[in-house]
Design a protein around this motif. Structure first.
Motif, PDB file in Angstrom:
ATOM      1  N   VAL A  69      25.817 -22.515 -60.405  1.00 36.73           N
ATOM      2  CA  VAL A  69      26.363 -23.197 -59.235  1.00 36.73           C
ATOM      3  C   VAL A  69      25.663 -22.814 -57.937  1.00 36.73           C
ATOM      4  CG1 VAL A  69      28.242 -21.515 -58.844  1.00 36.73           C
ATOM      5  CG2 VAL A  69      28.501 -23.907 -58.091  1.00 36.73           C
ATOM      6  N   ASP A  70      25.319 -21.550 -57.746  1.00 30.50           N
ATOM      7  CA  ASP A  70      24.671 -21.139 -56.494  1.00 30.50           C
ATOM      8  C   ASP A  70      23.287 -21.765 -56.347  1.00 30.50           C
ATOM      9  OD1 ASP A  70      26.837 -19.614 -55.671  1.00 30.50           O
ATOM     10  OD2 ASP A  70      26.120 -17.805 -56.687  1.00 30.50           O
ATOM     11  N   ALA A  71      22.524 -21.784 -57.430  1.00 28.59           N
ATOM     12  CA  ALA A  71      21.196 -22.412 -57.402  1.00 28.59           C
ATOM     13  C   ALA A  71      21.338 -23.917 -57.164  1.00 28.59           C
ATOM     14  CB  ALA A  71      20.457 -22.134 -58.706  1.00 28.59           C
ATOM     15  N   PHE A  72      22.375 -24.500 -57.761  1.00 26.38           N
ATOM     16  CA  PHE A  72      22.631 -25.930 -57.595  1.00 26.38           C
ATOM     17  C   PHE A  72      22.888 -26.263 -56.121  1.00 26.38           C
ATOM     18  CE2 PHE A  72      25.698 -29.400 -57.214  1.00 26.38           C
ATOM     19  CZ  PHE A  72      25.125 -30.405 -57.978  1.00 26.38           C
ATOM     20  N   VAL A  73      23.756 -25.495 -55.483  1.00 22.09           N
ATOM     21  CA  VAL A  73      24.084 -25.730 -54.071  1.00 22.09           C
ATOM     22  C   VAL A  73      22.842 -25.555 -53.192  1.00 22.09           C
ATOM     23  CG1 VAL A  73      25.385 -24.824 -52.095  1.00 22.09           C
ATOM     24  CG2 VAL A  73      26.528 -25.186 -54.285  1.00 22.09           C
ATOM     25  N   ALA A  74      22.065 -24.507 -53.473  1.00 20.89           N
ATOM     26  CA  ALA A  74      20.840 -24.265 -52.697  1.00 20.89           C
ATOM     27  C   ALA A  74      19.873 -25.439 -52.814  1.00 20.89           C
ATOM     28  CB  ALA A  74      20.169 -22.972 -53.178  1.00 20.89           C
ATOM     29  N   LYS A  75      19.828 -26.054 -53.976  1.00 18.91           N
ATOM     30  CA  LYS A  75      18.938 -27.196 -54.205  1.00 18.91           C
ATOM     31  C   LYS A  75      19.449 -28.451 -53.507  1.00 18.91           C
ATOM     32  CE  LYS A  75      16.367 -29.437 -57.931  1.00 18.91           C
ATOM     33  NZ  LYS A  75      16.104 -29.443 -59.392  1.00 18.91           N
ATOM     34  N   MET A  76      20.769 -28.624 -53.469  1.00 19.37           N
ATOM     35  CA  MET A  76      21.356 -29.829 -52.892  1.00 19.37           C
ATOM     36  C   MET A  76      21.323 -29.850 -51.364  1.00 19.37           C
ATOM     37  SD  MET A  76      22.281 -31.856 -55.340  1.00 19.37           S
ATOM     38  CE  MET A  76      20.948 -31.239 -56.365  1.00 19.37           C
ATOM     39  N   LYS A  77      21.468 -28.687 -50.723  1.00 23.84           N
ATOM     40  CA  LYS A  77      21.613 -28.635 -49.265  1.00 23.84           C
ATOM     41  C   LYS A  77      20.489 -29.339 -48.505  1.00 23.84           C
ATOM     42  CE  LYS A  77      24.796 -24.814 -48.510  1.00 23.84           C
ATOM     43  NZ  LYS A  77      25.019 -23.488 -47.936  1.00 23.84           N
ATOM     44  N   PRO A  78      19.216 -29.079 -48.815  1.00 27.79           N
ATOM     45  CA  PRO A  78      18.162 -29.782 -48.065  1.00 27.79           C
ATOM     46  C   PRO A  78      18.064 -31.269 -48.398  1.00 27.79           C
ATOM     47  CG  PRO A  78      17.202 -28.377 -49.765  1.00 27.79           C
ATOM     48  CD  PRO A  78      18.661 -28.058 -49.710  1.00 27.79           C
ATOM     49  N   LEU A  79      18.605 -31.673 -49.549  1.00 33.49           N
ATOM     50  CA  LEU A  79      18.533 -33.081 -49.948  1.00 33.49           C
ATOM     51  C   LEU A  79      19.590 -33.935 -49.250  1.00 33.49           C
ATOM     52  CD1 LEU A  79      17.955 -32.636 -53.804  1.00 33.49           C
ATOM     53  CD2 LEU A  79      16.242 -33.020 -52.008  1.00 33.49           C
ATOM     54  N   PHE A  80      20.700 -33.292 -48.877  1.00 37.51           N
ATOM     55  CA  PHE A  80      21.789 -34.006 -48.188  1.00 37.51           C
ATOM     56  C   PHE A  80      22.205 -33.202 -46.958  1.00 37.51           C
ATOM     57  CE2 PHE A  80      21.991 -35.163 -52.683  1.00 37.51           C
ATOM     58  CZ  PHE A  80      21.962 -36.555 -52.601  1.00 37.51           C
ATOM     59  N   PRO A  81      21.330 -33.143 -45.936  1.00 42.76           N
ATOM     60  CA  PRO A  81      21.570 -32.266 -44.785  1.00 42.76           C
ATOM     61  C   PRO A  81      22.799 -32.636 -43.948  1.00 42.76           C
ATOM     62  CG  PRO A  81      19.687 -33.707 -44.392  1.00 42.76           C
ATOM     63  CD  PRO A  81      20.056 -33.870 -45.829  1.00 42.76           C
ATOM     64  N   SER A  82      23.293 -33.873 -44.073  1.00 43.17           N
ATOM     65  CA  SER A  82      24.459 -34.265 -43.271  1.00 43.17           C
ATOM     66  C   SER A  82      25.772 -33.855 -43.929  1.00 43.17           C
ATOM     67  CB  SER A  82      24.448 -35.787 -43.041  1.00 43.17           C
ATOM     68  OG  SER A  82      24.558 -36.474 -44.267  1.00 43.17           O
ATOM     69  N   TYR A  83      25.701 -33.243 -45.111  1.00 46.40           N
ATOM     70  CA  TYR A  83      26.894 -32.812 -45.839  1.00 46.40           C
ATOM     71  C   TYR A  83      27.068 -31.299 -45.750  1.00 46.40           C
ATOM     72  CZ  TYR A  83      27.587 -37.311 -48.154  1.00 46.40           C
ATOM     73  OH  TYR A  83      27.857 -38.626 -48.422  1.00 46.40           O
ATOM     74  N   ASP A  84      28.320 -30.871 -45.727  1.00 46.59           N
ATOM     75  CA  ASP A  84      28.629 -29.451 -45.898  1.00 46.59           C
ATOM     76  C   ASP A  84      28.800 -29.238 -47.399  1.00 46.59           C
ATOM     77  OD1 ASP A  84      29.426 -26.838 -45.711  1.00 46.59           O
ATOM     78  OD2 ASP A  84      31.425 -27.276 -44.908  1.00 46.59           O
ATOM     79  N   ILE A  85      27.813 -28.631 -48.027  1.00 45.78           N
ATOM     80  CA  ILE A  85      27.819 -28.451 -49.481  1.00 45.78           C
ATOM     81  C   ILE A  85      28.065 -26.984 -49.782  1.00 45.78           C
ATOM     82  CG2 ILE A  85      26.511 -28.773 -51.624  1.00 45.78           C
ATOM     83  CD1 ILE A  85      24.795 -30.829 -50.109  1.00 45.78           C
ATOM     84  N   LYS A  86      29.071 -26.726 -50.616  1.00 48.52           N
ATOM     85  CA  LYS A  86      29.400 -25.332 -50.910  1.00 48.52           C
ATOM     86  C   LYS A  86      29.932 -25.177 -52.326  1.00 48.52           C
ATOM     87  CE  LYS A  86      32.285 -25.236 -47.417  1.00 48.52           C
ATOM     88  NZ  LYS A  86      33.259 -24.739 -46.414  1.00 48.52           N
ATOM     89  N   ALA A  87      29.679 -24.003 -52.879  1.00 52.55           N
ATOM     90  CA  ALA A  87      30.281 -23.642 -54.169  1.00 52.55           C
ATOM     91  C   ALA A  87      31.707 -23.212 -53.896  1.00 52.55           C
ATOM     92  CB  ALA A  87      29.483 -22.512 -54.815  1.00 52.55           C
ATOM     93  N   VAL A  88      32.647 -23.739 -54.688  1.00 54.31           N
ATOM     94  CA  VAL A  88      34.063 -23.433 -54.476  1.00 54.31           C
ATOM     95  C   VAL A  88      34.663 -22.950 -55.797  1.00 54.31           C
ATOM     96  CG1 VAL A  88      36.292 -24.318 -53.731  1.00 54.31           C
ATOM     97  CG2 VAL A  88      34.206 -25.235 -52.725  1.00 54.31           C
ATOM     98  N   PRO A  89      35.232 -21.748 -55.816  1.00 54.40           N
ATOM     99  CA  PRO A  89      35.866 -21.265 -57.045  1.00 54.40           C
ATOM    100  C   PRO A  89      37.190 -21.969 -57.296  1.00 54.40           C
ATOM    101  CG  PRO A  89      36.248 -19.710 -55.269  1.00 54.40           C
ATOM    102  CD  PRO A  89      35.326 -20.752 -54.718  1.00 54.40           C
ATOM    103  N   VAL A  90      37.679 -21.849 -58.508  1.00 56.60           N
ATOM    104  CA  VAL A  90      39.010 -22.344 -58.841  1.00 56.60           C
ATOM    105  C   VAL A  90      40.022 -21.276 -58.430  1.00 56.60           C
ATOM    106  CG1 VAL A  90      40.550 -23.071 -60.717  1.00 56.60           C
ATOM    107  CG2 VAL A  90      38.123 -23.688 -60.780  1.00 56.60           C
ATOM    108  N   ASP A  91      41.036 -21.659 -57.668  1.00 55.45           N
ATOM    109  CA  ASP A  91      42.111 -20.725 -57.332  1.00 55.45           C
ATOM    110  C   ASP A  91      43.073 -20.658 -58.513  1.00 55.45           C
ATOM    111  OD1 ASP A  91      43.980 -19.341 -55.114  1.00 55.45           O
ATOM    112  OD2 ASP A  91      45.178 -20.693 -56.362  1.00 55.45           O
ATOM    113  N   ILE A  92      43.427 -19.456 -58.942  1.00 55.94           N
ATOM    114  CA  ILE A  92      44.304 -19.321 -60.103  1.00 55.94           C
ATOM    115  C   ILE A  92      45.679 -18.737 -59.742  1.00 55.94           C
ATOM    116  CG2 ILE A  92      42.414 -19.128 -61.759  1.00 55.94           C
ATOM    117  CD1 ILE A  92      42.916 -16.081 -61.766  1.00 55.94           C
ATOM    118  N   LYS A  93      45.943 -18.524 -58.445  1.00 55.15           N
ATOM    119  CA  LYS A  93      47.194 -17.878 -58.045  1.00 55.15           C
ATOM    120  C   LYS A  93      48.210 -18.828 -57.444  1.00 55.15           C
ATOM    121  CE  LYS A  93      45.193 -13.298 -57.237  1.00 55.15           C
ATOM    122  NZ  LYS A  93      44.983 -12.220 -56.233  1.00 55.15           N
ATOM    123  N   GLY A  94      47.745 -19.951 -56.873  1.00 53.33           N
ATOM    124  CA  GLY A  94      48.688 -20.847 -56.214  1.00 53.33           C
ATOM    125  C   GLY A  94      49.227 -20.245 -54.933  1.00 53.33           C
TER     126      GLY A  94
END
Length: 299
Positions: free
Chosen positions: A268-293
Motif C-alpha cells: 500500500v505505501d509503494a502504491f500511494v507513492a506511485k499514485m500521488k504524482p499521477l493525480f496531484p489534485s487528489y489527497d491520496i493516502k493509505a488508510v488502515p482499517v479501524d477495528i475498535k469503533g
C-alpha cells in the motif's frame, strides 16, 4: 470536580462496490470530541474539515444528542464540545454518520444511559437512513447489515480485515442527496439478479479473506456506480491506473466523490507513492482499517 469525556469515532467507507447501503468498513480517520459540562451549549471547531460558524441549534451533533435524550426521556445538560475531524465533509468518508454516532454517544455518556452497542447501532442507523456507515463507525471493522420489515437490525461484524486501503480524496464535495437523485427508480429483474449475485460474491470473498476476488467484484457493481461514475472526477482513469499498479479493486467510497482501492498491506505505501504524482489534485493516502469503533475516555 469537572467531568470530561473524550469521544473518538472512526470514519467509514460504504458499499465497496455492489454492497449498496449494506456493507460498511471503519477507517482509521477520526472525529474526536472533548466534552465538558458547563452552564450553556458551546461548540468549538479545531479542524479545517469542520465549518467555521454553526449555530448550536443547527449543529448535527447537538440535534442528534437532543433527539437521543428525548427518546430516552433524559435531561440533556449543557456542554462545551471541542471537535477535531480528519474527515472532509461530503466526500464519501462517513462524516455525517460519524457525527450522528458522536451525538448519540455524547448523550449516552453525559446522561449515563448505558446504551448497549446494539441500541446505539440501531439508533444511529435509523437516523442515518441506512446501516452501512453508521454500523461501521459504532462497531469498527467490516459490517454487513440489513433491517428486517419489523425494524430489527441484523448485523455481522468482522474486525480481522487483513488488507489495506488507499483513498483518493478530491477537492470537491458531492452531497449524498445529489448522488442518490441520479440513480434509477427501479431495475429490470434480470439486471437486479445479476447485481445481487455480484454483491453476494463481494461479501463472501471479504469474509473468507479472498481479497483478490473481492477486488474483482468491487469493480462489478450494477446498483449505483454505472450511474454515478460521471459525477466522480477521473473515475475511470483512477480505476485503470490503480489496477495497473497492483490494486485488487477500486470503487467509489460511499456516494463519492472519494475513490477507494483495496490493496495488500505490504504494497500500500509503494502504491500511494506511485499514485500521488499521477493525480496531484487528489489527497491520496493509505488508510488502515479501524477495528475498535467508538472509544470513550472519561476523566
Amino acid at each position: 470536580m469537572t467531568t470530561n469525556w473524550s469521544i473518538s469515532i472512526p470514519g467509514s467507507t460504504a458499499n465497496l462496490g455492489p454492497g449498496f447501503d449494506s456493507i460498511g468498513l471503519a477507517l482509521g480517520l477520526y472525529l474526536t470530541l472533548d466534552v465538558t459540562l458547563q452552564d450553556h451549549w458551546e461548540f468549538e471547531h479545531r479542524s479545517e474539515h469542520l465549518p467555521v460558524n454553526v449555530k448550536v441549534e443547527d449543529h448535527l451533533v447537538y440535534k442528534v444528542a437532543k433527539e437521543t435524550a428525548e427518546r430516552y426521556k433524559a435531561t440533556l445538560p449543557s456542554c462545551k464540545v471541542v471537535m477535531h475531524s480528519e474527515l472532509p465533509l461530503a466526500r464519501g468518508l462517513g462524516s455525517s454518520a460519524s457525527a450522528i454516532v458522536a451525538g448519540i454517544e455524547l448523550t449516552n455518556q453525559v446522561c449515563d444511559l448505558q446504551l448497549s452497542i446494539e441500541e446505539r447501532c440501531k439508533l444511529a442507523s435509523k437516523m442515518e437512513g441506512h446501516p452501512d456507515n453508521a454500523a461501521a463507525s459504532v462497531h469498527g471493522g467490516l459490517t454487513i447489515a440489513s433491517t428486517l420489515p419489523n425494524g430489527q437490525l441484523e448485523l455481522i461484524n468482522a474486525r480481522d480485515v487483513d488488507a489495506a486501503f488507499a483513498v483518493f480524496i478530491p477537492n470537491v464535495e458531492l452531497k449524498t442527496e445529489e448522488a442518490r437523485k441520479i440513480l434509477p427508480s427501479n431495475y429490470d429483474k434480470a439486471y437486479a439478479v445479476h447485481a445481487s449475485a455480484n454483491a453476494n460474491m463481494l461479501t463472501a470473498s471479504l469474509l473468507i479473506k479472498d481479497y483478490e476476488r473481492a477486488g474483482k467484484f468491487m469493480e462489478h457493481d450494477l446498483f449505483h456506480e454505472p450511474f454515478r461514475a460521471n459525477l466522480i472526477p477521473n473515475y475511470h482513469e483512477i480505476r485503470q491506473t490503480a489496477q495497473d499498479a497492483g490494486a485488487f479493486g477500486t470503487a467509489i467510497s460511499g456516494a463519492g466523490p472519494t475513490v477507494i482501492s483495496l490493496i495488500s498491506k505490504d504494497r500500500v505505501d509503494a502504491f500511494v507513492a506511485k499514485m500521488k504524482p499521477l493525480f496531484p489534485s487528489y489527497d491520496i493516502k493509505a488508510v488502515p482499517v479501524d477495528i475498535k469503533g467508538v472509544q470513550v475516555t472519561k476523566e
